[in-house]
Design a protein around this motif. Sequence first.
Motif, PDB file in Angstrom:
ATOM      1  N   GLY A 196       5.267  29.341 -12.267  1.00  0.00           N
ATOM      2  CA  GLY A 196       4.430  28.811 -11.200  1.00  0.00           C
ATOM      3  C   GLY A 196       2.999  28.528 -11.619  1.00  0.00           C
ATOM      4  O   GLY A 196       2.234  27.958 -10.836  1.00  0.00           O
ATOM      5  N   ARG A 202      10.232  14.445 -11.676  1.00  0.00           N
ATOM      6  CA  ARG A 202      10.347  15.883 -11.634  1.00  0.00           C
ATOM      7  C   ARG A 202      11.089  16.393 -10.430  1.00  0.00           C
ATOM      8  O   ARG A 202      11.574  17.500 -10.448  1.00  0.00           O
ATOM      9  CB  ARG A 202       8.967  16.491 -11.617  1.00  0.00           C
ATOM     10  CG  ARG A 202       8.314  16.305 -12.947  1.00  0.00           C
ATOM     11  CD  ARG A 202       7.189  17.243 -13.029  1.00  0.00           C
ATOM     12  NE  ARG A 202       6.697  17.206 -14.347  1.00  0.00           N
ATOM     13  CZ  ARG A 202       5.674  17.813 -14.770  1.00  0.00           C
ATOM     14  NH1 ARG A 202       4.997  18.552 -13.985  1.00  0.00           N
ATOM     15  NH2 ARG A 202       5.304  17.750 -15.989  1.00  0.00           N
ATOM     16  N   GLU A 215       3.826  18.888  -8.444  1.00  0.00           N
ATOM     17  CA  GLU A 215       4.693  19.961  -7.962  1.00  0.00           C
ATOM     18  C   GLU A 215       5.250  19.525  -6.611  1.00  0.00           C
ATOM     19  O   GLU A 215       4.814  18.512  -6.059  1.00  0.00           O
ATOM     20  CB  GLU A 215       3.897  21.254  -7.815  1.00  0.00           C
ATOM     21  CG  GLU A 215       3.483  21.883  -9.120  1.00  0.00           C
ATOM     22  CD  GLU A 215       2.867  23.253  -8.895  1.00  0.00           C
ATOM     23  OE1 GLU A 215       3.173  24.156  -9.667  1.00  0.00           O
ATOM     24  OE2 GLU A 215       2.090  23.410  -7.932  1.00  0.00           O
ATOM     25  N   THR A 263       3.256  22.051 -15.810  1.00  0.00           N
ATOM     26  CA  THR A 263       3.547  23.298 -15.101  1.00  0.00           C
ATOM     27  C   THR A 263       4.324  24.243 -16.011  1.00  0.00           C
ATOM     28  O   THR A 263       4.958  23.826 -16.980  1.00  0.00           O
ATOM     29  CB  THR A 263       4.368  23.030 -13.833  1.00  0.00           C
ATOM     30  OG1 THR A 263       5.572  22.331 -14.194  1.00  0.00           O
ATOM     31  CG2 THR A 263       3.585  22.179 -12.845  1.00  0.00           C
ATOM     32  N   ARG A 283      14.042  24.388 -13.221  1.00  0.00           N
ATOM     33  CA  ARG A 283      12.846  23.725 -12.742  1.00  0.00           C
ATOM     34  C   ARG A 283      13.178  22.837 -11.571  1.00  0.00           C
ATOM     35  O   ARG A 283      14.239  22.238 -11.499  1.00  0.00           O
ATOM     36  CB  ARG A 283      12.223  22.865 -13.853  1.00  0.00           C
ATOM     37  CG  ARG A 283      11.649  23.674 -14.966  1.00  0.00           C
ATOM     38  CD  ARG A 283      10.855  22.779 -15.873  1.00  0.00           C
ATOM     39  NE  ARG A 283       9.537  22.526 -15.311  1.00  0.00           N
ATOM     40  CZ  ARG A 283       8.763  21.556 -15.718  1.00  0.00           C
ATOM     41  NH1 ARG A 283       9.159  20.747 -16.635  1.00  0.00           N
ATOM     42  NH2 ARG A 283       7.571  21.395 -15.195  1.00  0.00           N
TER      43      ARG A 283
END
Length: 355
Positions: free
Chosen positions: A230, A13, A173, A226, A4
């Motif tokens: 994707g 993240r 993201e 997520t 990831r």
Amino acid sequence: MMTRRFTVRGRARVATGAAAIGTLIAASLVSPVLAGESSAATRTVSPVSPSPEKPGGTLKAAGSKVFQPVGLPDGFRPEGVTSGPKRTFFAGSLADGQIWTGSLVTGDGRRLTAGVAGRSVRGLEWDKRSNLLWAAAQDGATGVVLAIDACSGKVRHRIEVPGAQFLNDLTIEPNAVWVTDSRVDRLTRIALNRDTGHYADWFNFIPLKGAWPTDGDGNRANGIDTLWDGALLLNHSTAGGLWRVDPHTGTATSIPVKGGPGITGGDGLERKGHTVYVVRGSGQNQVAVLKLHHNWRGWRASWRTALSSPDLDVPSTATIVNHTLWAVNARFGVEDPQNASYRIIPLRKKVNSGL
């Protein structure tokens, strides 16, 4: 599983960033002046011991370290919680949109942003690239997404979302922040500069369609994260279940859950690796733990366990820090919420997935 680009919600993240940021934030917890606040504006909340009527309120985490519940200011009315570097946390207030930050190790905390009349803050997530704390919020009747400097508390971006009714949760993201609206069946996609993590000055909407349940007057889209292919992972507060959403078309497909009581509701949603945590997914004072599976036939999930504690009191969201899941008590329905006490509760999260 593919590697990831982010670790977890809380979620630091993004895999890039400077170690100096973590040092600065850690220092700001000790010295309010470093964070751009005067000492007069700083309030410290000491660690909270387990309630005498709730023995065993603290739980032993990995490494045999015992963490205690972390106190928030009385009347704070938290909903969203996330984490940053060095076991720092951020919690947002439904009462006035104030952000509180502190240490999950010591329990000490301080005010990061002052309250604003008419503002409420729900979902939160920290981005390591920019050191921005993103918040799904409401300013009166206007739905807004805020990007707040995690050191100074200054609002760097304020994005008004036309037609929003109940912006609830968000996930980050590399090139976008995705926001759920529990009363409007669409996702808001806020474009980010992939390198800096700052707002790229445009956003768009992705309507939810396909098998997505749109009936009823209750909350619908709530927690969001997520998936490693994707796609986006959502829960549905009224209809229940886990849902995979194509980020390009908005088409939602149900992820079947094998075993256990199933996912009958849900608030906050966390994923780390193959493991998913659904706050109040199957009980008012529980966090449901599922394991995700993916092959050529599609996605499915299997029930693992439900995490709970005598200290949980209607949790709303959670964040993962190392080997501990921390859930914030929203205490929805509590008598006199303006004066009630609120805490962030540590839960063990080590289950069969190896997490």
